[in-house]
Write an enzyme that holds these catalytic residues in place. Structure first.
Site, PDB file in Angstrom:
ATOM      1  N   ARG A   1     -16.349   6.251   2.079  1.00 36.98           N
ATOM      2  CA  ARG A   1     -16.799   7.826   2.020  1.00 36.98           C
ATOM      3  C   ARG A   1     -16.638   8.173   0.620  1.00 36.98           C
ATOM      4  O   ARG A   1     -17.403   9.075   0.215  1.00 36.98           O
ATOM      5  CB  ARG A   1     -15.237   8.412   2.478  1.00 36.98           C
ATOM      6  CG  ARG A   1     -15.043   8.014   3.890  1.00 36.98           C
ATOM      7  CD  ARG A   1     -14.285   9.397   4.660  1.00 36.98           C
ATOM      8  NE  ARG A   1     -12.943   9.517   4.070  1.00 36.98           N
ATOM      9  CZ  ARG A   1     -11.693   9.117   4.251  1.00 36.98           C
ATOM     10  NH1 ARG A   1     -11.691   8.128   4.967  1.00 36.98           N
ATOM     11  NH2 ARG A   1     -10.704   9.175   3.458  1.00 36.98           N
TER      12      ARG A   1
ATOM     13  N   HIS B   1       0.908  -1.020   0.011  1.00 36.45           N
ATOM     14  CA  HIS B   1      -0.086   0.025   0.147  1.00 36.45           C
ATOM     15  C   HIS B   1       0.935   1.379  -0.104  1.00 36.45           C
ATOM     16  O   HIS B   1       1.428   1.497   1.070  1.00 36.45           O
ATOM     17  CB  HIS B   1      -0.946   0.039   1.293  1.00 36.45           C
ATOM     18  CG  HIS B   1      -2.008   1.164   1.135  1.00 36.45           C
ATOM     19  ND1 HIS B   1      -3.047   1.018   0.284  1.00 36.45           N
ATOM     20  CD2 HIS B   1      -2.015   2.120   1.766  1.00 36.45           C
ATOM     21  CE1 HIS B   1      -3.714   2.154   0.337  1.00 36.45           C
ATOM     22  NE2 HIS B   1      -3.178   3.181   1.266  1.00 36.45           N
TER      23      HIS B   1
ATOM     24  N   HIS C   1      -5.649  -0.947   6.370  1.00 34.31           N
ATOM     25  CA  HIS C   1      -5.581  -0.367   7.570  1.00 34.31           C
ATOM     26  C   HIS C   1      -6.433  -1.293   8.682  1.00 34.31           C
ATOM     27  O   HIS C   1      -5.792  -1.960   9.561  1.00 34.31           O
ATOM     28  CB  HIS C   1      -6.292   0.867   7.727  1.00 34.31           C
ATOM     29  CG  HIS C   1      -5.630   2.037   6.907  1.00 34.31           C
ATOM     30  ND1 HIS C   1      -4.188   2.217   7.253  1.00 34.31           N
ATOM     31  CD2 HIS C   1      -5.738   2.771   5.890  1.00 34.31           C
ATOM     32  CE1 HIS C   1      -3.841   3.140   6.561  1.00 34.31           C
ATOM     33  NE2 HIS C   1      -4.675   3.473   5.572  1.00 34.31           N
TER      34      HIS C   1
ATOM     35  N   HIS D   1     -12.064   3.364  -3.215  1.00 33.56           N
ATOM     36  CA  HIS D   1     -11.047   4.108  -2.430  1.00 33.56           C
ATOM     37  C   HIS D   1     -11.320   3.970  -0.895  1.00 33.56           C
ATOM     38  O   HIS D   1     -10.446   3.883  -0.146  1.00 33.56           O
ATOM     39  CB  HIS D   1     -11.040   5.745  -2.621  1.00 33.56           C
ATOM     40  CG  HIS D   1     -10.405   6.711  -1.616  1.00 33.56           C
ATOM     41  ND1 HIS D   1     -10.728   6.948  -0.415  1.00 33.56           N
ATOM     42  CD2 HIS D   1      -9.090   7.144  -1.871  1.00 33.56           C
ATOM     43  CE1 HIS D   1      -9.728   7.579   0.083  1.00 33.56           C
ATOM     44  NE2 HIS D   1      -8.908   7.718  -0.531  1.00 33.56           N
TER      45      HIS D   1
ATOM     46  N   TYR E   1      -5.012   7.386  -7.124  1.00 30.70           N
ATOM     47  CA  TYR E   1      -6.303   8.189  -7.422  1.00 30.70           C
ATOM     48  C   TYR E   1      -6.253   9.517  -7.834  1.00 30.70           C
ATOM     49  O   TYR E   1      -7.115  10.260  -8.163  1.00 30.70           O
ATOM     50  CB  TYR E   1      -7.366   8.184  -5.841  1.00 30.70           C
ATOM     51  CG  TYR E   1      -6.323   8.645  -4.888  1.00 30.70           C
ATOM     52  CD1 TYR E   1      -6.271  10.160  -4.781  1.00 30.70           C
ATOM     53  CD2 TYR E   1      -5.791   7.793  -3.798  1.00 30.70           C
ATOM     54  CE1 TYR E   1      -5.754  10.545  -3.326  1.00 30.70           C
ATOM     55  CE2 TYR E   1      -5.181   8.368  -2.573  1.00 30.70           C
ATOM     56  CZ  TYR E   1      -5.151   9.643  -2.514  1.00 30.70           C
ATOM     57  OH  TYR E   1      -4.406  10.154  -1.567  1.00 30.70           O
TER      58      TYR E   1
ATOM     59  N   ASP F   1       2.199   3.239   2.841  1.00 26.94           N
ATOM     60  CA  ASP F   1       1.048   4.279   2.855  1.00 26.94           C
ATOM     61  C   ASP F   1       1.755   5.655   2.529  1.00 26.94           C
ATOM     62  O   ASP F   1       1.862   6.130   1.496  1.00 26.94           O
ATOM     63  CB  ASP F   1       0.290   3.948   4.218  1.00 26.94           C
ATOM     64  CG  ASP F   1      -1.129   4.823   3.892  1.00 26.94           C
ATOM     65  OD1 ASP F   1      -1.415   5.206   2.785  1.00 26.94           O
ATOM     66  OD2 ASP F   1      -1.645   4.798   4.950  1.00 26.94           O
TER      67      ASP F   1
ATOM     68  N   ARG G   1      -4.746  15.772   5.751  1.00 25.94           N
ATOM     69  CA  ARG G   1      -5.426  15.557   4.575  1.00 25.94           C
ATOM     70  C   ARG G   1      -5.525  16.873   3.786  1.00 25.94           C
ATOM     71  O   ARG G   1      -5.242  16.926   2.413  1.00 25.94           O
ATOM     72  CB  ARG G   1      -6.614  15.029   4.597  1.00 25.94           C
ATOM     73  CG  ARG G   1      -7.421  14.552   3.309  1.00 25.94           C
ATOM     74  CD  ARG G   1      -8.729  13.690   3.732  1.00 25.94           C
ATOM     75  NE  ARG G   1      -9.740  14.737   3.776  1.00 25.94           N
ATOM     76  CZ  ARG G   1     -11.046  14.606   3.514  1.00 25.94           C
ATOM     77  NH1 ARG G   1     -11.463  13.427   3.241  1.00 25.94           N
ATOM     78  NH2 ARG G   1     -11.981  15.571   3.625  1.00 25.94           N
TER      79      ARG G   1
END
Ligand SMILES: [Zn+2]
Length: 446
Positions: free
Chosen positions: A208, A57, A269, A205, A119, A320, A80
């Site tokens: 959400r 990941h 996760h 994704h 993405y 990640d 974010r």
């Protein structure tokens, strides 16, 4: 080409001396243990040699955030916002340079195969580029130039939160609906059908970002392509609460209802799980990917890795957010975090953790024929110094323990990936990786 390993980790998990690994093209053709001396012409690999590591990941562009997100205080959600800022500044050329440097850093840490959860599809205003897959191609080119195999997990990303439209930078991520996402992803997959080092997989994704009825389209795509399908799952409590409120189901239950779990699936996760969630993931032999250095950086929590493995889910690791790129650090964190959480030692043995980074990780990425030192497998060899200040004093019976619990990425001195020697004497074939990182990251923050 012959490689003579001073010590090698061979199935079913033992350390053997004097192992001669014969490589033919991209595959191992023979393994000869207990060879007293290196034959003439063989490359000598000192220390402990293991199969290549799978980083299941990765978001390559997050490398540009390292260190910068540690200033001041913040939450997952403020992190974010900073991540969106970098996303908005990337274009195909700058992304190629950043990803190539990031993947080269991974190679230096022993990674021979990366699962890139992608993405960042479109331009900053949300419009597709002339070639709508130009960013995906850039990532695949970057991995190949850095010497890694890649599973490009093309992520469907349609909503900014449950029931809310994409806004601002998020528009770069969206394809409108899952049918249009699938058409684009299929074009990308077609372009690499004859390239064995490249796999194109699917990603949801998160709950959400993909409404349940659209998930079904992504799952169908993955079934048709017989490809891996990955999803971010239950990283944050807030995500679970919103999901239960909207759908009366946890994220795992929702994915299960939509057919998204199974042996080709990976839940990334899997931090905040109920017992029912654990039963659904393990009952379907869904892989789970733990990202401990990211999860601690973002204050996500500690996932139930051992309980998942015991119940039947293979466990893998991912770097990640690239807070650090060090496979040993990810592996030992799985055990050490559980020690802190429970007040008990000994949840994981070192050889089980090495299996996380090798065989289990490759299976999650659609490369079930990698991660073992056996004839026929991909020729991926990672050699770890046992004479550095961190590892000196290691002994043959506990060499794996020394590597997993004490080595760092800096102890990886040689990497062979798919038969290519991409790291020798601690140097990557592309040269000054630190300089490549500084240039590509500096250009984004000017
Ligand atoms: Zn992620």
């Amino acid at each position: 080409m012959d490689y003579w390993c001073e010590l090698a980790w061979l199935p079913p998990g033992e350390v053997v001396s004097g192992v001669l690994v014969t490589v033919d093209g991209s595959r191992i053709s023979a393994i000869t243990p207990e060879t007293a001396d290196p034959p003439p012409g063989a490359v000598v690999l000192r220390g402990l040699t293991t199969p290549g590591f799978a980083n299941t990941h990765s978001h390559a562009f997050h490398r540009a955030l390292r260190g910068r997100t540690q200033a001041d205080r913040g939450t997952f959600w403020t992190w974010r916002e900073q991540m969106y800022g970098v996303a908005a500044r990337l274009d195909p050329d700058s992304y190629l340079a950043l990803a190539r440097a990031t993947f080269a850093e991974m190679a230096l840490a022993g990674v021979t195969c990366v699962g890139e959860f992608h993405y960042l599809h479109h331009a900053a205003d949300g419009k597709p580029y002339d070639d709508p897959n130009v960013m995906g191609h850039a990532l695949i080119t970057a991995a190949r130039e850095a010497g890694l195999r890649i599973t490009l997990l093309d992520a469907c990303y349609l909503t900014g939160g449950i029931g809310t439209a994409l806004v601002g930078t998020q528009r770069q991520f969206g394809d409108g609906d899952a049918v249009r996402w699938a058409a684009r992803a299929e074009d990308l997959a077609k372009a690499y059908r004859k390239t064995p080092e490249v796999e194109v997989g699917a990603a949801i994704h998160s709950v959400r970002a993909v409404p349940p009825e659209q998930m079904t389209v992504v799952v169908e795509f993955a079934h048709q392509q017989a490809s891996p399908v990955h999803a971010h799952v239950s990283e944050q409590r807030r995500e679970n609460e919103a999901c239960v409120e909207a759908y009366s189901a946890t994220p795992v239950q929702l994915l299960h209802d939509r057919g998204a779990l199974g042996p080709r699936a990976t839940a990334v996760h899997a931090t905040h799980l109920s017992n029912v969630d654990i039963a659904l993931l393990s009952g379907s032999t869904t892989h789970v990917c733990m990202c401990p250095t990211t999860e601690r950086d973002l204050a996500d929590g500690i996932g139930p890795a051992r309980a998942l493995l015991d119940a039947g889910s293979p466990v893998t690791i991912g770097t990640d957010s690239q807070a650090v790129i060090d496979v040993f650090e990810e592996l030992r964190a799985i055990e050490l975090d559980e020690r802190l959480a429970t007040g008990k030692r000994g949840h994981w043995q070192a050889r089980e953790l090495l299996n996380v980074a090798t065989a289990a990780g490759h299976a999650s990425l659609g490369f079930p024929d990698a991660g073992f030192l056996v004839p026929g497998a991909w020729a991926d060899l990672v050699s770890i110094r046992l004479d550095s200040v961190r590892t000196a004093g290691a002994s043959k019976p506990t060499a794996v323990e020394s590597a997993v619990f004490a080595a760092s990425a800096a102890d990886v001195h040689s990497v062979v990936s798919g038969g290519r020697r991409i790291v020798a004497e601690g140097r990557h074939m592309l040269g000054d990786v630190g300089g490549m990182l500084a240039d590509s990251i500096g250009a984004l923050h000017e």
